[in-house]
Design an enzyme around this catalytic site. Structure first.
Site, short mmCIF file in Angstrom:
data_model
loop_
_atom_site.label_atom_id
_atom_site.label_comp_id
_atom_site.label_asym_id
_atom_site.label_seq_id
_atom_site.Cartn_x
_atom_site.Cartn_y
_atom_site.Cartn_z
N ASP A 248 86.69 30.00 27.86
CA ASP A 248 85.66 29.63 28.70
C ASP A 248 84.57 29.02 27.69
O ASP A 248 84.04 28.04 28.13
CB ASP A 248 85.33 30.59 29.48
CG ASP A 248 85.86 30.34 30.99
OD1 ASP A 248 86.90 29.73 31.14
OD2 ASP A 248 85.56 31.15 31.93
N ASN B 21 76.51 27.50 31.82
CA ASN B 21 76.36 29.01 32.33
C ASN B 21 75.09 29.62 32.76
O ASN B 21 74.72 29.85 33.82
CB ASN B 21 77.16 29.72 31.62
CG ASN B 21 78.78 30.24 32.34
OD1 ASN B 21 79.27 29.49 33.07
ND2 ASN B 21 79.33 31.04 31.32
N THR C 153 78.96 34.59 37.33
CA THR C 153 80.04 35.33 37.05
C THR C 153 80.11 36.05 35.83
O THR C 153 80.75 36.87 35.28
CB THR C 153 81.51 35.08 37.46
OG1 THR C 153 81.50 33.80 36.62
CG2 THR C 153 81.54 34.41 38.78
N ALA C 154 79.04 35.50 35.00
CA ALA C 154 78.71 36.10 33.57
C ALA C 154 77.69 36.96 33.18
O ALA C 154 77.78 37.84 34.00
CB ALA C 154 78.82 34.68 32.68
N TYR C 155 76.82 36.74 32.51
CA TYR C 155 75.84 37.40 32.10
C TYR C 155 74.86 38.00 33.37
O TYR C 155 74.64 39.02 33.37
CB TYR C 155 74.83 36.98 30.98
CG TYR C 155 73.68 37.64 30.32
CD1 TYR C 155 73.71 38.97 30.44
CD2 TYR C 155 73.32 37.24 29.05
CE1 TYR C 155 72.83 39.59 29.74
CE2 TYR C 155 72.43 37.93 28.50
CZ TYR C 155 72.25 39.33 28.62
OH TYR C 155 71.71 40.19 27.78
#
Length: 309
Positions: free
Chosen positions: A69, A138, A179-181
């Site tokens: 990703d 993101n 959905t990340a940090y």
């Protein structure tokens, strides 16, 4: 200006020679030209042409991201001024953007060359960070340096001050980045079909202590307070400022900034459901079974039938 068929965007450290070889052999058979950023010319065969990094997207019909990703996000950022379709080839561990595994690549390239695919549009955050213009697909994050105190910033939306944060980190995320940090910091999962911006504090000590979900049409302004510790600024996980003690970050949501190639949207969604189950989403056992490959379902059923110890 010379045009190329496909541009290659390579993972910065992993061995990509096997996948590059597959693409190169396919291109030779089909009479297609390939290009790569000049800095990566030593990692590809001589048949792949080097071009300046800031010209790669403009001079190619599509980009092929080889990695996970993070590599995919880099390819999207490289094409943000001239959006081109980006096909992701998976070398990572847990990917939400990348769809194609190396054995599937020749067929995927055939479809990419003939336009037999759909495009999944992605928004980005256009950010002015202490006077510098950057983009993030993101998130952009203000992060404390260990041992230096806390991130302390004020939040303004469309010129109106909302309040302040005092925390370990402050994360501004797109729905893709939720959905990340942001998720790790306790923020909500936001459907990629939604247009929104999520502002999430990590380990808040004072001020706003929960995620704030804002309209994509609102402009976000984060101003470092005089009592803030030195702050690192990250864009999609990359550090772009090491130790900022003053200044501001202005964030604007931009629709349709990136084009991700989808060959099988249903299969992609099924894979993502499995990946999201690793993030503790409450999937029922029968739901999880339907997402497994056929050859694993019998094994799954046998394990479920075992009596408890």
């Amino acid at each position: 200006m010379t045009g190329y068929g496909f541009g290659l965007v390579l993972h910065p450290t992993r061995d990509v020679s096997e996948v590059v070889g597959i693409v190169d052999r396919w291109a030779a058979r089909r009479g297609r030209t390939l290009a790569v950023r000049s800095a990566d010319r030593h990692r590809v065969p001589s048949s792949v042409q080097p071009v300046p990094a800031d010209e790669l997207a403009a001079r190619c019909d599509a980009l092929i991201s080889i990695g996970g990703d993070g590599t995919m996000l880099g390819a999207l950022r490289a094409a943000v001024r001239t959006p081109k379709p980006v096909l992701g080839v998976h070398l990572g561990r847990l990917g939400f953007l990348v769809e194609v595994d190396p054995p599937e690549l020749p067929g995927a390239l055939d479809r990419l060359a003939t336009g037999d695919f759909t495009v999944e549009s992605h928004a980005c955050l256009s950010c002015e960070v202490c006077g510098d213009d950057v983009v993030a697909f993101n998130d952009v994050a203000l992060v404390r340096r260990p041992g230096s105190g806390f991130v302390t910033v004020t939040l303004s939306v469309d010129g109106r001050r909302y309040g302040y944060y005092r925390c370990d980190a402050l994360v501004v995320a797109t729905p893709t980045g939720s959905t990340a940090y942001s998720y790790a910091a306790g923020g909500p999962l936001v459907s990629p079909a939604t247009h929104a911006v999520v502002v999430t504090p990590s380990a808040p000590m004072a001020g706003i202590s929960r995620s704030v979900v804002l309209s994509p049409d609102e402009t976000i302004h984060l101003e470092l307070r005089p009592d803030s510790a030195a702050v690192a600024v990250e864009m999609d996980g990359l550090v772009i400022r090491e130790a900022t003690t003053e200044g501001s970050v202005r964030v604007r949501y931009v629709r349709d900034a990136g084009q991700v190639v989808r060959l099988d949207p249903n299969r992609y969604q099924e894979r993502n459901q499995i990946k999201l189950s690793l993030l503790d989403l409450p999937l029922l056992p029968e739901q999880l079974r339907e997402l497994l490959p056929e050859q694993l379902r019998d094994q799954f059923d046998r394990r479920r039938m075992r009596p408890p110890r």
